[in-house]
Structures are given as C-alpha cells and as structure tokens.
Scaffold this motif. Sequence first.
Motif, PDB file in Angstrom:
ATOM      1  N   PHE A  43      10.446 -19.975  -6.717  1.00  0.00           N
ATOM      2  CA  PHE A  43      11.488 -18.933  -6.715  1.00  0.00           C
ATOM      3  C   PHE A  43      10.929 -17.611  -7.245  1.00  0.00           C
ATOM      4  O   PHE A  43      11.108 -16.560  -6.651  1.00  0.00           O
ATOM      5  CB  PHE A  43      12.666 -19.388  -7.563  1.00  0.00           C
ATOM      6  N   PHE A  44      10.220 -17.706  -8.398  1.00  0.00           N
ATOM      7  CA  PHE A  44       9.689 -16.481  -8.987  1.00  0.00           C
ATOM      8  C   PHE A  44       8.615 -15.864  -8.096  1.00  0.00           C
ATOM      9  O   PHE A  44       8.520 -14.643  -7.970  1.00  0.00           O
ATOM     10  CB  PHE A  44       9.131 -16.767 -10.380  1.00  0.00           C
ATOM     11  N   ALA A  45       7.808 -16.703  -7.458  1.00  0.00           N
ATOM     12  CA  ALA A  45       6.798 -16.172  -6.539  1.00  0.00           C
ATOM     13  C   ALA A  45       7.466 -15.482  -5.359  1.00  0.00           C
ATOM     14  O   ALA A  45       7.053 -14.401  -4.923  1.00  0.00           O
ATOM     15  CB  ALA A  45       5.889 -17.308  -6.068  1.00  0.00           C
ATOM     16  N   SER A  46       8.536 -16.088  -4.836  1.00  0.00           N
ATOM     17  CA  SER A  46       9.259 -15.484  -3.717  1.00  0.00           C
ATOM     18  C   SER A  46       9.913 -14.174  -4.137  1.00  0.00           C
ATOM     19  O   SER A  46       9.884 -13.181  -3.400  1.00  0.00           O
ATOM     20  CB  SER A  46      10.321 -16.458  -3.193  1.00  0.00           C
ATOM     21  N   ALA A  47      10.510 -14.159  -5.324  1.00  0.00           N
ATOM     22  CA  ALA A  47      11.142 -12.930  -5.813  1.00  0.00           C
ATOM     23  C   ALA A  47      10.107 -11.831  -6.002  1.00  0.00           C
ATOM     24  O   ALA A  47      10.339 -10.669  -5.678  1.00  0.00           O
ATOM     25  CB  ALA A  47      11.863 -13.218  -7.130  1.00  0.00           C
ATOM     26  N   ARG A  48       8.941 -12.230  -6.527  1.00  0.00           N
ATOM     27  CA  ARG A  48       7.886 -11.231  -6.723  1.00  0.00           C
ATOM     28  C   ARG A  48       7.427 -10.663  -5.388  1.00  0.00           C
ATOM     29  O   ARG A  48       7.248  -9.454  -5.230  1.00  0.00           O
ATOM     30  CB  ARG A  48       6.715 -11.894  -7.441  1.00  0.00           C
ATOM     31  N   ASP A  49       7.219 -11.542  -4.388  1.00  0.00           N
ATOM     32  CA  ASP A  49       6.813 -11.068  -3.072  1.00  0.00           C
ATOM     33  C   ASP A  49       7.893 -10.197  -2.438  1.00  0.00           C
ATOM     34  O   ASP A  49       7.601  -9.200  -1.773  1.00  0.00           O
ATOM     35  CB  ASP A  49       6.524 -12.266  -2.152  1.00  0.00           C
ATOM     36  N   PHE A  50       9.153 -10.563  -2.656  1.00  0.00           N
ATOM     37  CA  PHE A  50      10.262  -9.781  -2.099  1.00  0.00           C
ATOM     38  C   PHE A  50      10.291  -8.372  -2.693  1.00  0.00           C
ATOM     39  O   PHE A  50      10.408  -7.370  -1.981  1.00  0.00           O
ATOM     40  CB  PHE A  50      11.584 -10.496  -2.364  1.00  0.00           C
ATOM     41  N   LEU A  51      10.166  -8.300  -4.030  1.00  0.00           N
ATOM     42  CA  LEU A  51      10.184  -6.989  -4.689  1.00  0.00           C
ATOM     43  C   LEU A  51       8.984  -6.149  -4.266  1.00  0.00           C
ATOM     44  O   LEU A  51       9.099  -4.931  -4.072  1.00  0.00           O
ATOM     45  CB  LEU A  51      10.200  -7.173  -6.209  1.00  0.00           C
ATOM     46  N   ALA A  52       7.839  -6.813  -4.126  1.00  0.00           N
ATOM     47  CA  ALA A  52       6.664  -6.072  -3.670  1.00  0.00           C
ATOM     48  C   ALA A  52       6.872  -5.533  -2.260  1.00  0.00           C
ATOM     49  O   ALA A  52       6.487  -4.401  -1.952  1.00  0.00           O
ATOM     50  CB  ALA A  52       5.436  -6.991  -3.711  1.00  0.00           C
ATOM     51  N   GLY A  53       7.519  -6.331  -1.410  1.00  0.00           N
ATOM     52  CA  GLY A  53       7.805  -5.870  -0.053  1.00  0.00           C
ATOM     53  C   GLY A  53       8.760  -4.698  -0.037  1.00  0.00           C
ATOM     54  O   GLY A  53       8.578  -3.738   0.720  1.00  0.00           O
ATOM     55  N   VAL A  54       9.811  -4.783  -0.887  1.00  0.00           N
ATOM     56  CA  VAL A  54      10.774  -3.669  -0.974  1.00  0.00           C
ATOM     57  C   VAL A  54      10.089  -2.405  -1.456  1.00  0.00           C
ATOM     58  O   VAL A  54      10.301  -1.308  -0.925  1.00  0.00           O
ATOM     59  CB  VAL A  54      11.935  -4.049  -1.906  1.00  0.00           C
ATOM     60  N   LEU A  55       9.248  -2.528  -2.487  1.00  0.00           N
ATOM     61  CA  LEU A  55       8.540  -1.368  -3.017  1.00  0.00           C
ATOM     62  C   LEU A  55       7.626  -0.761  -1.962  1.00  0.00           C
ATOM     63  O   LEU A  55       7.564   0.468  -1.808  1.00  0.00           O
ATOM     64  CB  LEU A  55       7.725  -1.776  -4.244  1.00  0.00           C
ATOM     65  N   ALA A 112       8.030  -0.936   1.261  1.00  0.00           N
ATOM     66  CA  ALA A 112       8.880  -0.296   2.274  1.00  0.00           C
ATOM     67  C   ALA A 112       9.364   1.064   1.798  1.00  0.00           C
ATOM     68  O   ALA A 112       9.405   2.029   2.569  1.00  0.00           O
ATOM     69  CB  ALA A 112      10.065  -1.207   2.601  1.00  0.00           C
ATOM     70  N   VAL A 113       9.728   1.158   0.515  1.00  0.00           N
ATOM     71  CA  VAL A 113      10.185   2.439  -0.038  1.00  0.00           C
ATOM     72  C   VAL A 113       9.065   3.463  -0.010  1.00  0.00           C
ATOM     73  O   VAL A 113       9.258   4.622   0.366  1.00  0.00           O
ATOM     74  CB  VAL A 113      10.703   2.242  -1.478  1.00  0.00           C
ATOM     75  N   VAL A 114       7.854   3.036  -0.404  1.00  0.00           N
ATOM     76  CA  VAL A 114       6.707   3.955  -0.411  1.00  0.00           C
ATOM     77  C   VAL A 114       6.409   4.446   1.002  1.00  0.00           C
ATOM     78  O   VAL A 114       6.190   5.640   1.232  1.00  0.00           O
ATOM     79  CB  VAL A 114       5.473   3.256  -1.019  1.00  0.00           C
ATOM     80  N   ILE A 115       6.424   3.532   1.968  1.00  0.00           N
ATOM     81  CA  ILE A 115       6.147   3.910   3.361  1.00  0.00           C
ATOM     82  C   ILE A 115       7.213   4.863   3.888  1.00  0.00           C
ATOM     83  O   ILE A 115       6.917   5.853   4.562  1.00  0.00           O
ATOM     84  CB  ILE A 115       6.052   2.650   4.242  1.00  0.00           C
ATOM     85  N   THR A 116       8.489   4.581   3.554  1.00  0.00           N
ATOM     86  CA  THR A 116       9.589   5.452   4.001  1.00  0.00           C
ATOM     87  C   THR A 116       9.447   6.848   3.418  1.00  0.00           C
ATOM     88  O   THR A 116       9.603   7.857   4.129  1.00  0.00           O
ATOM     89  CB  THR A 116      10.942   4.850   3.589  1.00  0.00           C
ATOM     90  N   CYS A 117       9.152   6.947   2.115  1.00  0.00           N
ATOM     91  CA  CYS A 117       8.977   8.253   1.469  1.00  0.00           C
ATOM     92  C   CYS A 117       7.810   8.999   2.087  1.00  0.00           C
ATOM     93  O   CYS A 117       7.868  10.213   2.307  1.00  0.00           O
ATOM     94  CB  CYS A 117       8.767   8.069  -0.025  1.00  0.00           C
ATOM     95  N   TRP A 118       6.728   8.280   2.380  1.00  0.00           N
ATOM     96  CA  TRP A 118       5.569   8.915   3.001  1.00  0.00           C
ATOM     97  C   TRP A 118       5.915   9.464   4.383  1.00  0.00           C
ATOM     98  O   TRP A 118       5.529  10.582   4.738  1.00  0.00           O
ATOM     99  CB  TRP A 118       4.434   7.910   3.091  1.00  0.00           C
ATOM    100  N   ASN A 119       6.662   8.670   5.155  1.00  0.00           N
ATOM    101  CA  ASN A 119       7.049   9.130   6.496  1.00  0.00           C
ATOM    102  C   ASN A 119       7.974  10.339   6.416  1.00  0.00           C
ATOM    103  O   ASN A 119       7.847  11.278   7.204  1.00  0.00           O
ATOM    104  CB  ASN A 119       7.736   8.001   7.260  1.00  0.00           C
ATOM    105  N   LEU A 120       8.932  10.325   5.461  1.00  0.00           N
ATOM    106  CA  LEU A 120       9.827  11.473   5.306  1.00  0.00           C
ATOM    107  C   LEU A 120       9.055  12.714   4.898  1.00  0.00           C
ATOM    108  O   LEU A 120       9.335  13.823   5.364  1.00  0.00           O
ATOM    109  CB  LEU A 120      10.904  11.149   4.266  1.00  0.00           C
ATOM    110  N   ALA A 121       8.072  12.526   4.008  1.00  0.00           N
ATOM    111  CA  ALA A 121       7.253  13.671   3.591  1.00  0.00           C
ATOM    112  C   ALA A 121       6.451  14.217   4.759  1.00  0.00           C
ATOM    113  O   ALA A 121       6.302  15.433   4.921  1.00  0.00           O
ATOM    114  CB  ALA A 121       6.327  13.250   2.451  1.00  0.00           C
TER     115      ALA A 121
END
Length: 242
Positions: free
Chosen positions: A25-37, A39-48
């Motif tokens: 569970f914790f490994a999955s949560a960690r991978d999920f949060l890393a994926g969200v982060l 995605a946010v970084v990529i989105t901000c980069w594309n907007l910039a």
Amino acid sequence: MVMRWWSDRWTQSAGAFFLEKDAIFFASARDFLAGVLAAVVITCWNLAAVERNAIVQASQKPYQTLSSRYLYKTHKAKSGRNIHDASFRVYRSSPAMAELLLFEDIFTITGIDTDGKKFDKVSRIEARSEQFDMQLVLDVNIDVYPIARTDKFTLALSSTLRLDGTPDDGVFDQSRKKSLADKYEYVMYGKLYKYDDDESGGAIKIGVYVSFGGLLMMLKGDKQHLGNLKLDQRLYLLMRKV
C-alpha cells in the motif's frame, strides 16, 4: 500444545500478510504521489512554454496605428520596464482600430518644463506631431511614466477602452479582459472642458483642452483631425514610446 502451535503460526502468518499488504500500500501510495508530482511539473512546464511562445508572438506582432506610414514595435519585459525597438516598416491600419480611436499620431518632443518645473513628479511636455502637424502641451506624471527630451511617442484619444467600441463607465476593470489599454504604456482618463477656434494665419485651427484629474492637455491643429471631439466629452489618453 498443538492448538497453541497452530495459533502462533496463524498469528505470524497473518502478521506477515498484513505487513506485506501495508508495504504494498505504501509503495503504491508513494508511486502515486510521485506520478502526480511529475504530472504537475510537466503541466507547469508546458504552460510556461505556451506563455513564452505567446510572449514571443506578441513581441513580433506590430501594434496597430492609424498611420499607414509607420510601424513601431514595443516589447515589454517581465520586469515591467519597456524595451523599445525604433525600427519601422510600412503598415496598414485595421478599420476596427480606426473606428475605435478618435485621434492618433506620433509626436516628437520639442521641450520639457520650458517655463520651469512646478511639481517634482509632473513635467509639462511640448511636442509636435509628424503626420497631422498638431501642437501638443501635456502634463505627464514622470514618477509613473518617465519621459526624456529625446523620446518620441504615439498619442491616441478614445472614448472607451472596450475593443468592441461600446461605452464604458470610466472605472478600472480588474477582470484582466483584453482592452485598448493593452496596446499602450500610459493611460489617463479625463474630461474635455474647453474647445476654441483659432482663425489666425488663414487656416482654421481648433484647440481642445482636457483635464485628467488636474493634469492638463492642450491639443491644437487642423479642425478635420479633431472634429470627433466634443465639449464635456469623457476621454482616454493613451501613450506609448516609439
């Protein structure tokens, strides 16, 4: 003894199972949060990247002007300071902009505070226009918009800042909608309080006097270029350096 042995084995097995499930569970949560982060970084980069492209395209697009003889490009840095490119090319004005503006011309400064400086943050400039040969005397808040003797600028008058030409109420719009003010660097709002004729020298010239909250403007020249201005009319003055 046998029952106790089976109980201990079951407890150990169950504990190991739940520990393993928790780890998964914790490994999955960690991978999920890393994926969200990510995605946010990529989105901000594309907007910039989109914003940078928009800035580049805007800087390469000439400002519209009523004069078909001149094109002056102005670029605005992120710091808010203006970087002026004095190169010019032939340009045809759009009919929509021509209908929106009551007057526009390019002015060359001929004097600043020739009668002495009256206020620390205000200078009175004298200028003459290139296309219509208009005479201008204008008070400028140099604390907000510094101006030098060697500067040239475009000055326009309009009764509204809305691009569709509909009247506005003269109140600053904080909605960040596109407006006529986006094409200029310095804007004032005031009232035309005096209108006079000057028939000396043969040609009929008129002078219009506008007060922008105490900062005054006198614009004098051929009547055909100022015929759209009326007494007691509310006006926007818009400037940008060229």
